[in-house]
Scaffold this active site. Structure first.
Site, PDB file in Angstrom:
ATOM      1  N   CYS A 265     -23.928  24.698  10.546  1.00  0.00           N
ATOM      2  CA  CYS A 265     -23.158  23.437  10.639  1.00  0.00           C
ATOM      3  C   CYS A 265     -23.102  22.886  12.057  1.00  0.00           C
ATOM      4  CB  CYS A 265     -21.739  23.659  10.121  1.00  0.00           C
ATOM      5  SG  CYS A 265     -21.715  24.369   8.488  1.00  0.00           S
TER       6      CYS A 265
ATOM      7  N   HIS B  14     -14.769  21.392  13.165  1.00  0.00           N
ATOM      8  CA  HIS B  14     -15.651  21.523  12.005  1.00  0.00           C
ATOM      9  C   HIS B  14     -14.733  21.871  10.834  1.00  0.00           C
ATOM     10  CE1 HIS B  14     -18.503  22.777   9.114  1.00  0.00           C
ATOM     11  NE2 HIS B  14     -18.189  24.059   9.198  1.00  0.00           N
TER      12      HIS B  14
ATOM     13  N   GLU C 181     -28.979  21.842   7.081  1.00  0.00           N
ATOM     14  CA  GLU C 181     -29.309  23.198   6.621  1.00  0.00           C
ATOM     15  C   GLU C 181     -29.661  23.150   5.137  1.00  0.00           C
ATOM     16  OE1 GLU C 181     -25.820  25.922   6.521  1.00  0.00           O
ATOM     17  OE2 GLU C 181     -24.784  24.311   7.569  1.00  0.00           O
TER      18      GLU C 181
ATOM     19  N   SER D  46     -22.222  28.812  11.546  1.00  0.00           N
ATOM     20  CA  SER D  46     -22.300  30.247  11.260  1.00  0.00           C
ATOM     21  C   SER D  46     -23.617  30.827  11.770  1.00  0.00           C
ATOM     22  CB  SER D  46     -22.207  30.478   9.755  1.00  0.00           C
ATOM     23  OG  SER D  46     -20.917  30.161   9.322  1.00  0.00           O
TER      24      SER D  46
HETATM   25  N1  CAA Z   1      -0.457  28.270  -3.514  1.00  0.00           N
HETATM   26  C1  CAA Z   1      -0.636  27.948  -2.195  1.00  0.00           C
HETATM   27  N2  CAA Z   1      -1.499  28.639  -1.375  1.00  0.00           N
HETATM   28  C2  CAA Z   1      -2.204  29.653  -1.913  1.00  0.00           C
HETATM   29  C3  CAA Z   1      -2.077  30.022  -3.275  1.00  0.00           C
HETATM   30  C4  CAA Z   1      -1.149  29.292  -4.073  1.00  0.00           C
HETATM   31  N3  CAA Z   1      -0.966  29.577  -5.355  1.00  0.00           N
HETATM   32  N4  CAA Z   1      -2.899  31.064  -3.509  1.00  0.00           N
HETATM   33  C5  CAA Z   1      -3.545  31.340  -2.337  1.00  0.00           C
HETATM   34  N5  CAA Z   1      -3.111  30.489  -1.383  1.00  0.00           N
HETATM   35  C6  CAA Z   1      -3.551  30.405   0.012  1.00  0.00           C
HETATM   36  C7  CAA Z   1      -3.719  31.766   0.665  1.00  0.00           C
HETATM   37  O1  CAA Z   1      -2.490  32.269   1.179  1.00  0.00           O
HETATM   38  C8  CAA Z   1      -4.714  31.434   1.778  1.00  0.00           C
HETATM   39  O2  CAA Z   1      -4.043  30.798   2.833  1.00  0.00           O
HETATM   40  P1  CAA Z   1      -4.174  31.393   4.335  1.00  0.00           P
HETATM   41  O3  CAA Z   1      -5.630  31.196   4.711  1.00  0.00           O
HETATM   42  O4  CAA Z   1      -3.243  30.562   5.127  1.00  0.00           O
HETATM   43  O5  CAA Z   1      -3.826  32.835   4.253  1.00  0.00           O
HETATM   44  C9  CAA Z   1      -5.608  30.354   1.128  1.00  0.00           C
HETATM   45  O6  CAA Z   1      -4.873  29.855  -0.005  1.00  0.00           O
HETATM   46  C10 CAA Z   1      -6.937  30.891   0.619  1.00  0.00           C
HETATM   47  O7  CAA Z   1      -6.667  32.007  -0.178  1.00  0.00           O
HETATM   48  P2  CAA Z   1      -7.618  33.280  -0.157  1.00  0.00           P
HETATM   49  O8  CAA Z   1      -7.935  33.649   1.256  1.00  0.00           O
HETATM   50  O9  CAA Z   1      -7.051  34.310  -1.032  1.00  0.00           O
HETATM   51  O10 CAA Z   1      -8.903  32.623  -0.843  1.00  0.00           O
HETATM   52  P3  CAA Z   1     -10.270  33.263  -1.220  1.00  0.00           P
HETATM   53  O11 CAA Z   1     -10.328  34.707  -0.907  1.00  0.00           O
HETATM   54  O12 CAA Z   1     -10.551  32.859  -2.622  1.00  0.00           O
HETATM   55  O13 CAA Z   1     -11.367  32.539  -0.279  1.00  0.00           O
HETATM   56  C11 CAA Z   1     -12.464  31.326   1.393  1.00  0.00           C
HETATM   57  C12 CAA Z   1     -11.161  31.495   0.600  1.00  0.00           C
HETATM   58  C13 CAA Z   1     -12.729  32.596   2.192  1.00  0.00           C
HETATM   59  C14 CAA Z   1     -12.304  30.176   2.357  1.00  0.00           C
HETATM   60  C15 CAA Z   1     -13.635  31.050   0.402  1.00  0.00           C
HETATM   61  O14 CAA Z   1     -13.396  29.838  -0.241  1.00  0.00           O
HETATM   62  C16 CAA Z   1     -14.983  31.004   1.068  1.00  0.00           C
HETATM   63  O15 CAA Z   1     -15.631  32.030   1.220  1.00  0.00           O
HETATM   64  N6  CAA Z   1     -15.476  29.779   1.467  1.00  0.00           N
HETATM   65  C17 CAA Z   1     -16.744  29.603   2.107  1.00  0.00           C
HETATM   66  C18 CAA Z   1     -16.793  30.117   3.523  1.00  0.00           C
HETATM   67  C19 CAA Z   1     -16.126  29.209   4.507  1.00  0.00           C
HETATM   68  O16 CAA Z   1     -15.873  28.051   4.289  1.00  0.00           O
HETATM   69  N7  CAA Z   1     -15.849  29.767   5.709  1.00  0.00           N
HETATM   70  C20 CAA Z   1     -15.312  29.002   6.784  1.00  0.00           C
HETATM   71  C21 CAA Z   1     -15.726  29.521   8.125  1.00  0.00           C
HETATM   72  S1  CAA Z   1     -17.523  29.525   8.231  1.00  0.00           S
HETATM   73  C22 CAA Z   1     -17.930  27.907   8.546  1.00  0.00           C
HETATM   74  O17 CAA Z   1     -17.104  27.132   8.918  1.00  0.00           O
HETATM   75  C23 CAA Z   1     -19.315  27.440   8.333  1.00  0.00           C
HETATM   76  C24 CAA Z   1     -19.351  26.716   7.039  1.00  0.00           C
HETATM   77  O18 CAA Z   1     -19.182  25.515   6.988  1.00  0.00           O
HETATM   78  C25 CAA Z   1     -19.584  27.495   5.843  1.00  0.00           C
END
Ligand code: CAA
Length: 379
Positions: free
Chosen positions: A111, A233, A79, A302
């Site tokens: 992906c 994945h 991609e 996705s």
């Molecule tokens: N210590 C330990 N853990 C902590 C922490 C700390 N101080 N602070 C936060 N965390 C944990 C949270 O509890 C959370 O865990 P859970 O998922 O178990 O609840 C984790 O860290 C992530 O925290 P947030 O959800 O608050 O993080 P965020 O809002 O900043 O975003 C994300 C995380 C959504 C993955 C973001 O990085 C993102 O958008 N990534 C890209 C999208 C992605 O990868 N999506 C995956 C599915 S889509 C797909 O698979 C296709 C692809 O390849 C893109």
């Protein structure tokens, strides 16, 4: 007749950053990245390594001189394509010296596309069983500096040689797939970074897992306990782990095997199309599974398409693995976050002007852009 993966290898850029250093620089608790997302390091590609050179290096690390003659289908799953018309696989065939009496294509579905490529390869071999198919999954994952997706970037490529009577894994005919129009993650043609609805994308990933895994079990009368390992994945390792825990009720052994299957991904980050297959490589190199172990694989792209399918390990598979392949991790160079930011914002020309890139001493690299054409070099 049995078809599957005869050889598998990968290539990662020689630069990486430490996720705890990235977190500190962004004013985030480092535990969020290492425990919350399950990522320790992230591969960073220099300008000299685009999707095509990453893919060429991965294939070079994987196939033999004999394979160059036997391959008659090359499928590049990506991609990160740099051209709407010309497939990157046409460059790869010439750079590697693959039999030109080959079909060459590039395919896309976020992906997921390397999984579609596996199924296409099997179908092709059913009527050309003396031939081999080269599949390369190659991507550079980019969300942008200081974005919520930044910690889930990465870069790299996985190459797989698909043959009759493979040495590593036999691909089962059983498979369940599911598609729906979902806007969870996408990248319009005019953008070089992805657009993502992060939490929604996590929900869709898990919903598609549940849909395809339940369908698979019902269709083929299978139980969770019929599998010796589950691979996912891996956009970041915590999402695979959460899906495993939430939907499979895994034993300690299954969790242990999952951890082994994500060791490499923790160091590389998200390589989109190659992520599931890098996890497979991590499993093959780090776990000790018996011959005929049944591995369940969940592929997700996705947009969205999900597929649950399975493979069986071949007796003596360990002997078919190249012991030098993981040494790539030992020779990587750690970047400061400032240097990573400079590398991230560096751009190739897009106005038809002439750009010559420095030698990077990797086997294949992008060397020159001239008249909107990309020229590669073997070092
Ligand atoms: N210590 C330990 N853990 C902590 C922490 C700390 N101080 N602070 C936060 N965390 C944990 C949270 O509890 C959370 O865990 P859970 O998922 O178990 O609840 C984790 O860290 C992530 O925290 P947030 O959800 O608050 O993080 P965020 O809002 O900043 O975003 C994300 C995380 C959504 C993955 C973001 O990085 C993102 O958008 N990534 C890209 C999208 C992605 O990868 N999506 C995956 C599915 S889509 C797909 O698979 C296709 C692809 O390849 C893109």
């Amino acid at each position: 007749m049995k078809f599957g993966i005869d050889k598998i290898g990968f290539y990662i850029p020689k630069y990486y950053i430490d996720m705890r250093e990235l977190a500190t620089m962004r004013g985030i608790d480092p535990d969020k990245f290492t425990y919350g997302l399950g990522q320790d390091e992230m591969s960073v590609p220099p300008l000299t390594q685009d999707m095509i050179s990453l893919a060429t290096n991965a294939a070079y690390n994987t196939i033999s001189e004999q394979d160059l003659n036997d391959i008659d289908l090359v499928i590049l799953a990506t991609e990160t394509g740099s051209d709407f018309s010309k497939s990157g696989s046409t460059s790869i065939v010439s750079l590697l010296g693959i039999n030109p009496k080959s079909r060459c294509i590039e395919i896309k579905q976020a992906c997921y596309s390397a999984t579609a490529a596996l199924q296409f390869a099997k179908n092709h071999l059913q009527s050309n069983d003396d031939k081999k198919v080269l599949i390369i999954a190659s991507d550079i994952s980019r969300y942008g500096l200081d974005t919520s997706g930044e910690a889930t970037q990465g870069a790299g490529a996985v190459a797989m040689l698909i043959t009759k009577d493979p040495s590593l894994l036999v691909l089962s005919d059983k498979s369940s797939y599911f598609s729906e129009d979902v806007w969870d993650f996408w990248r319009p043609n005019y953008s070089d970074t992805a657009i993502v609805d992060g939490h929604y994308s996590n929900e869709q990933y898990q919903r598609f897992f549940n849909q395809t895994f339940e369908d698979y079990k019902e269709k083929y009368d299978r139980q969770n306990s019929d599998f010796d390992a589950f691979l996912f994945h891996i956009p970041y390792t915590k999402l695979g782990r959460k899906t495993l825990i939430n939907y499979i009720n895994p034993s300690k052994e299954i969790i242990n095997t999952f951890n082994q299957s994500t060791l490499f991904n923790r160091k590389v980050g998200n390589i989109y199309t190659g992520s599931l297959y890098l996890s497979l490589i991590s499993l093959l190199y780090n776990a000790d599974l018996d011959a005929n172990a049944r591995i369940g694989l969940y592929s997700y792209g996705s947009g969205a398409v999900g597929e649950f399918f399975s493979m069986k390990l071949v007796e003596g598979y360990q002997d078919a693995l190249d012991p030098n392949l993981p040494h790539q991790f030992d020779t990587r160079e750690k970047l400061t976050i400032k240097d990573y930011e400079s590398m991230f914002t560096a751009e190739l020309v897009s106005d038809g002007s002439h750009m010559i890139l420095p030698d990077d001493n990797e086997t294949f690299q992008l060397k020159e852009i001239k008249g909107h054409r990309r020229y590669y070099q073997k070092n």
